[in-house]
Design an enzyme around this catalytic site. Structure first.
Site, short mmCIF file in Angstrom:
data_model
loop_
_atom_site.label_atom_id
_atom_site.label_comp_id
_atom_site.label_asym_id
_atom_site.label_seq_id
_atom_site.Cartn_x
_atom_site.Cartn_y
_atom_site.Cartn_z
NE ARG B 51 -3.92 -6.78 4.52
CZ ARG B 51 -4.99 -6.40 3.84
NH1 ARG B 51 -6.07 -6.03 4.49
NH2 ARG B 51 -4.96 -6.41 2.55
CB THR B 52 1.27 -5.93 8.66
OG1 THR B 52 0.66 -7.03 8.01
CG2 THR B 52 1.77 -6.36 10.03
NE ARG B 101 5.45 -8.28 6.99
CZ ARG B 101 4.36 -8.81 6.44
NH1 ARG B 101 4.19 -8.73 5.14
NH2 ARG B 101 3.46 -9.42 7.16
#
Lengths: 365, 365, 365
Positions: B51-52, B101
């Site tokens: 998603r990110t 991330r």
């Protein structure tokens, strides 16, 4: 079809042309940012290599082109038993140019014979990684203006260091090159490179036991990582470690205009206290790799329509099979054996370039 | 170099600027679709988050820019022992801006100190995920026009809910915020947030035992997922489950203009029968995340040339080592320890923001 | 919202329109290279398929569009328990059109009901792979000008061969089609296709025991791979192998204008000595797949705003549950059961199209 499998596929004039293009891109990026509009690069990475793959992708995007690809070996078609030849041909239907990394020696040649579009070898097993050498060459070119007469030190794993071998191959075309080989005895430069490449090219070399001993005479210091697994005696590893580690203290003994290269990733063979030194060029080397890949993509696309010669098997090699277990011909359907015959009667596999010696008339199975 | 590590890196004025830009992008997308032509975002996702990552990639493409990146931790350079500092610096050679991330707390700060280009924290361990908060803020801003005076309910896992902590941190800048904390006792909001953030900001809070009890007074209901593993007593989980599940029936007790947020993914804590309710904003929240990332990318690129201050270690902290095992300083070469000294004599690790208490003069190893 | 789940979602007129568009793209690529500027395709590949994914990505890039996506099932949101319905809706916030491959039958329909943007089924379990059929159709169309009156041979795994079933489904709309079914008895075409599709459409068929026997009468030979695992008796596999392998020798018995198709990857069922034969169309088929995907993307985007009918459950089917364990309704929250009632009183699951037979009034659980 013109491809780049080995650094020696490029003539000295072509190399110079690529470096001049790269310098022009650095100086005038805006003139290049639309050159590949509408074109696509496919990155086929059967084994992962984030740095190299991203370098190619950044290069194509900076030329205004597009990128498709995969980045691991778990692609379904491969696991369904598709031949590398077929995979290359299929991907050639989707892109204008391919950059491929594969774990088998010689995979790049096999793929280039089938792709139908130019193919860049991004690393085939232990065989070649020519675009790293392009990055290395441009870095020295920008710092030194040329290669003739340079004294180049190679430090670390000179036995398995693919980039070392390739850089030496490239330097062999220039004049009055001196090399200093700095490595543990277990990891010294193989004989076949000393005799087969360096001696033949008139390069002189000497061995040195430590960086400290060699550094004062160097114009270029090319550092490489020593993988612990390669170094048999782990006690010995710790003892000798320091001799092959570069730090700011040792840099004091270097020429003011020496440049330090490393293909990266570095672990601890270059201390981080070297990084601020303007002679440390290994991060500029990363950018140079991107610019040379841009120049290379333009060069290969410009010549894409030309007929390449298709490699042929030496008549005397009929029935021979490459003995290198890591050669792509092992286990790949549709990979016909291809050899060239050497002056001394031995044969060299055209894919992986390993030598095959046979008794006259005797074929191996 | 301006980066975004924590939501508090942005002043209230900058936050408002980002939200205004995002609203302008929503209103006039055509004016933004070429703003990043020729620029590249690198998405470095050492742990997966579809998603990110896709939100960032969509954002950059909608600005006319390009994207490169990797989406798992199995990148060869990492496995070859390359430091995160080096990886960040290398990727900074390929892109104009990075979104990263990483599983370790504080990884984003370390990478931002080395990348040479702006870096956006897309989640560093349990530490921060500031762009989720940007999505949350824009969603409330679009529904309510501002934040002062709102009553905000937080429901679910308030103990480990990183997005809850970050949203509270952001709300702390506004006036007359009331919060209602709805969670099982085992997962209630940590004390240090109540005293260290909310009390300090003049936010009032009360605890509630169920959604039903709290919902009539809420302007905003922020739902979070309770991971079963976190909830020790699984019998207790089933019993209490309903109190923290939102469904259409309970929505009947809510204000007509309350908005429901959820950072997603949701499992069963929001029943699908809530989805058609116009007060359900969690899918609009997804789009708002993309628009805020677009605004953020433009903002950071506009300030890319500016000198950032480089974090420095408090003199009194010499020799201290962060005690948080998940901090990036554990196991990362080249990550110098950095602390700030707090008024009460404790130290806070600048990377992961965990506190370290030492006896005066005593250093831990 | 118009999506493509099954080849029969396209009328014969729409199919012809797609093929005409594809031919126009082939003739005038420059007129299409900006048509999707500013638009994005999301490739959601929950199971890997390099060929299909790269075909879609190449297609979108050649239309001037952008691509985002993921290429394996290890996406964090999925592993965190997010429903496929939610994932589709979230991705629909990031892209204008989606191509999805999923291991469960019927996944494409479920996703298309939630995405909010057009969705192309890139393969859902054993159910459908309609864009492969588009590639197959265009290949025959370009070679033969049309489909009426053709004699089409299908060879290999006709029992599990999803692309065979789909191609037959597509051919059923045309007139005077004769098929020759060439397979081991264990892998013959299922009865329900013979009676339910071919007979109903007026297609005639005969079974043949080998390629050699059938090839002289064929206009089209559609080859498929026989997976060893599917073939029970491995001794029998070796014996029969040759009957279902195509080589240059057997091609001598074929019509001068027959065309050979294969959805690829091929292993050894087509010998490489067939490749130079101009009648070998399987690599052109790869390119045709890309062109048809380009035409399909344009078609679906052009109709993106239109209201699609939302599938509804037959009233008599209330309480029924699909018995196909591989149907997406098993294990997917939020996937309401949907059936249509057939003339004979049975029900067909709208997702996976498997049949459910129940005694009148009896519901299964």
């Amino acid at each position: 079809m013109k491809s780049l499998i080995d650094i020696t596929d490029l003539s000295e004039a072509e190399l110079r042309g690529l470096m001049d293009t790269a310098c022009d891109i650095i100086a005038h990026p805006g003139e290049y940012c639309e050159k590949c509009r509408g074109r696509k690069l496919a990155t086929l990475f059967f084994e992962p290599s984030t740095r190299t793959r991203l370098s190619f992708e950044a290069a194509m995007l900076e030329l205004g082109g597009g990128v498709i690809g995969f980045s691991d070996a778990d692609c379904s078609s491969v696991s369904k038993g598709e031949s590398l030849a077929d995979t290359a041909r299929v991907i050639g239907c989707y892109a204008d140019i391919i950059a491929m990394r594969h774990p088998k020696d010689g995979a790049a040649l096999l793929a280039s014979m089938n792709a139908g579009v130019p193919l860049i070898n991004a690393g085939d097993g232990g065989h070649c990684h020519p675009t790293q050498t392009l990055a290395d060459l441009l870095t020295v070119y920008r710092a030194k203006g040329g290669f003739d007469g340079l004294t180049v030190g190679f430090c670390g794993d000179l036995k398995y260091g693919r980039t070392v071998h390739s850089f030496i191959n490239a330097l062999a075309r220039y004049k009055d090159i001196k090399t200093v080989l700095i490595s543990p005895p277990e990891l010294c430069l193989p004989e076949y490179i000393k005799t087969g490449v360096m001696a033949r090219a008139g390069m002189v070399w000497r061995e040195a036991g430590s960086i400290e001993e060699a550094i004062p005479e160097l114009d270029v210091l090319y550092m490489t990582r020593i993988q612990r697994e390669r170094f048999g005696n782990s006690d010995g590893y710790s003892e000798l470690e320091d001799a092959f580690v570069l730090d700011a203290e040792k840099m004091k003994g270097a020429k003011p205009d020496m440049c330090v290269l490393h293909p990266l990733p570095r672990v601890d063979e270059i201390s981080t206290d070297v990084d601020p030194d303007p002679r440390a060029k290994y991060f500029e080397q990363v950018k140079n790799g991107k610019y040379m890949r841009m120049a290379l993509i333009l060069h290969l696309l410009a010549h894409a329509g030309e007929q390449g010669g298709r490699p042929a098997n030496a008549p005397e090699a009929h029935g021979l099979v490459c003995a290198n277990e890591r050669c792509v011909t092992h286990g790949e359907r549709g990979a016909e054996q291809l050899f060239r015959r050497n002056a001394d009667g031995s044969f060299t596999c055209l894919y992986c370039e390993s030598e095959l010696r046979t008794s006259a008339g005797l074929h191996n199975d």
